[in-house]
Design a protein around this motif. Structure first.
Motif, PDB file in Angstrom:
ATOM      1  N   ILE A 126       0.852  -1.197   0.000  1.00 41.25           N
ATOM      2  CA  ILE A 126       0.000   0.000   0.000  1.00 41.25           C
ATOM      3  C   ILE A 126       0.885   1.244   0.000  1.00 41.25           C
ATOM      4  N   THR A 174      -8.265  -4.481  -4.483  1.00 41.40           N
ATOM      5  CA  THR A 174      -8.942  -4.306  -3.191  1.00 41.40           C
ATOM      6  C   THR A 174     -10.039  -5.354  -3.021  1.00 41.40           C
ATOM      7  N   GLY A 201      -5.729   4.973   0.345  1.00 41.71           N
ATOM      8  CA  GLY A 201      -4.294   5.169   0.520  1.00 41.71           C
ATOM      9  C   GLY A 201      -3.947   5.913   1.793  1.00 41.71           C
ATOM     10  N   LYS A 202      -4.925   6.064   2.669  1.00 41.86           N
ATOM     11  CA  LYS A 202      -4.652   6.684   3.980  1.00 41.86           C
ATOM     12  C   LYS A 202      -5.564   6.057   5.029  1.00 41.86           C
ATOM     13  N   SER A 230      -2.018   3.505  -3.170  1.00 41.21           N
ATOM     14  CA  SER A 230      -3.271   2.818  -2.848  1.00 41.21           C
ATOM     15  C   SER A 230      -3.366   1.625  -3.783  1.00 41.21           C
ATOM     16  N   GLN A 279      -8.461   1.969   3.755  1.00 52.18           N
ATOM     17  CA  GLN A 279      -7.053   2.315   3.524  1.00 52.18           C
ATOM     18  C   GLN A 279      -6.537   1.804   2.177  1.00 52.18           C
ATOM     19  N   MET A 280      -6.965   0.605   1.774  1.00 44.98           N
ATOM     20  CA  MET A 280      -6.507   0.056   0.497  1.00 44.98           C
ATOM     21  C   MET A 280      -6.948   0.960  -0.654  1.00 44.98           C
TER      22      MET A 280
END
Ligand code: ADE
Length: 312
Positions: free
Chosen positions: A125, A136, A230-231, A130, A226-227
């Motif tokens: 990741i 995902t 990206g956060k 991401s 998150q995936m």
């Protein structure tokens, strides 16, 4: 003093040796049977090292736990819980790291585990920023499949996060690190005591020091967020501020977040653990998680043989 504490080391009530300690009749494994290679990971009580079993050439990841350290920090029972949880999970699911053997010497406990050659999901990741929606979906489905297997065996992980999702040589998931795992005793639906990592911890654990299978579902919601984004879903400037956000369900989807994924995450990040999607599934009933539109394109029959989507 060390002599008396040594009595507290894992000593099963019956002295019968389990097969997990006997790779073949009557021989007991030791570190000498392995050729050790690179260090794969380091925790506060353990180091994971890549190792080749000389007799077969097979490679493993060996988790080495320092006995003195475990005793000093009163973590011997934690190590034992990890071993027992892994034994309970057995070799029945390829999405969970399998414990092949255990042995010990004067200084260390050794857990011989499946090797996952492609490292942690966290690294992927971070490296990619991401994951694609296809990736995902694929990883979410594999995590669900492994989680349902685990939960049906009454095991809760309690610290699910991308660092504990390893990728094998085919880029398929292997869940690891059951040091925080809990085997629910009969009729016990909730477990006590604090574990977990700030960003993935559930509100019920923060507010009532209580965990259940559903707490792993909360973590799943954080991981899927998150995936794609990206956060972290919940991130404050300190753990305390992160926990405040979790308790008040203070998170927002970035623009362009897939609508089906949004609905899926929204149904996992629910304060009441019983209201989370999949929370009240019984082993024999269909899984609402599997049937969610976000995962409509998943072929559950071929999930563990399909190639992983390209990491893009
Ligand atoms: N790091 C921690 N555990 C591991 C494993 N089983 N395989 C590869 N890397 C790891």
């Amino acid at each position: 003093e060390p002599a008396s504490t040594r009595q507290n080391q894992p000593r099963s009530k019956s002295r019968k040796r389990s097969r997990s300690q006997n790779p073949s009749a009557n021989t007991r494994l030791s570190a000498q049977d392995f050729v050790f290679g690179e260090t794969l990971g380091e925790g506060s009580y353990s180091t994971v090292i890549r190792a080749r079993y000389a007799r077969t050439g097979q490679e493993y990841a060996i988790k080495i736990l320092d006995k003195n350290h475990l005793i000093r920090k009163e973590k011997m029972l934690v190590a034992l819980a990890e071993k027992n949880t892994l034994i309970k999970l057995g070799a029945g699911h390829s999405g969970i790291v399998h414990l092949h053997w255990t042995f010990q010497d004067d200084w260390s406990l050794f857990f011989v585990l499946d090797l996952a050659t492609n490292g942690e999901m966290q690294t992927r990741i971070s490296r990619m920023g991401s994951l694609s929606l296809a990736c995902t979906r694929y990883y979410t489905a594999q995590i669900i499949d492994a989680l349902e297997y685990m939960h049906d065996k009454d095991v809760i992980h309690r610290d699910l996060k991308p660092e504990n999702l390893l990728l094998d040589s085919n880029f398929r998931i292997k869940i690891t690190d059951f040091g925080t795992g809990k085997i629910l005793e009969s009729a016990e639906e909730r477990a006590h005591s604090f574990v977990g990592t700030a960003q993935y911890v559930s509100p019920e654990l923060l507010e009532r020091n209580e965990t259940s299978k559903s707490s792993d579902l909360w973590s799943l919601g954080c991981i899927v967020f998150q995936m794609i984004a990206g956060k972290f879903a919940f991130q404050g400037l300190s753990d305390y501020l992160t926990w405040q956000k979790i308790k008040s369900l203070d998170y927002t989807f970035p623009d362009g977040f897939d609508e089906d994924a949004k609905d899926f995450v929204t149904k996992l990040l629910v304060r009441d653990p019983l209201q989370r999607i999949g929370a009240t599934r019984s082993p024999s009933s269909p899984s609402p998680l599997r049937n969610h539109p976000f995962l409509a394109s998943i072929n559950w029959e071929t999930l563990w043989t399909d190639p992983a989507p390209p990491l893009e």
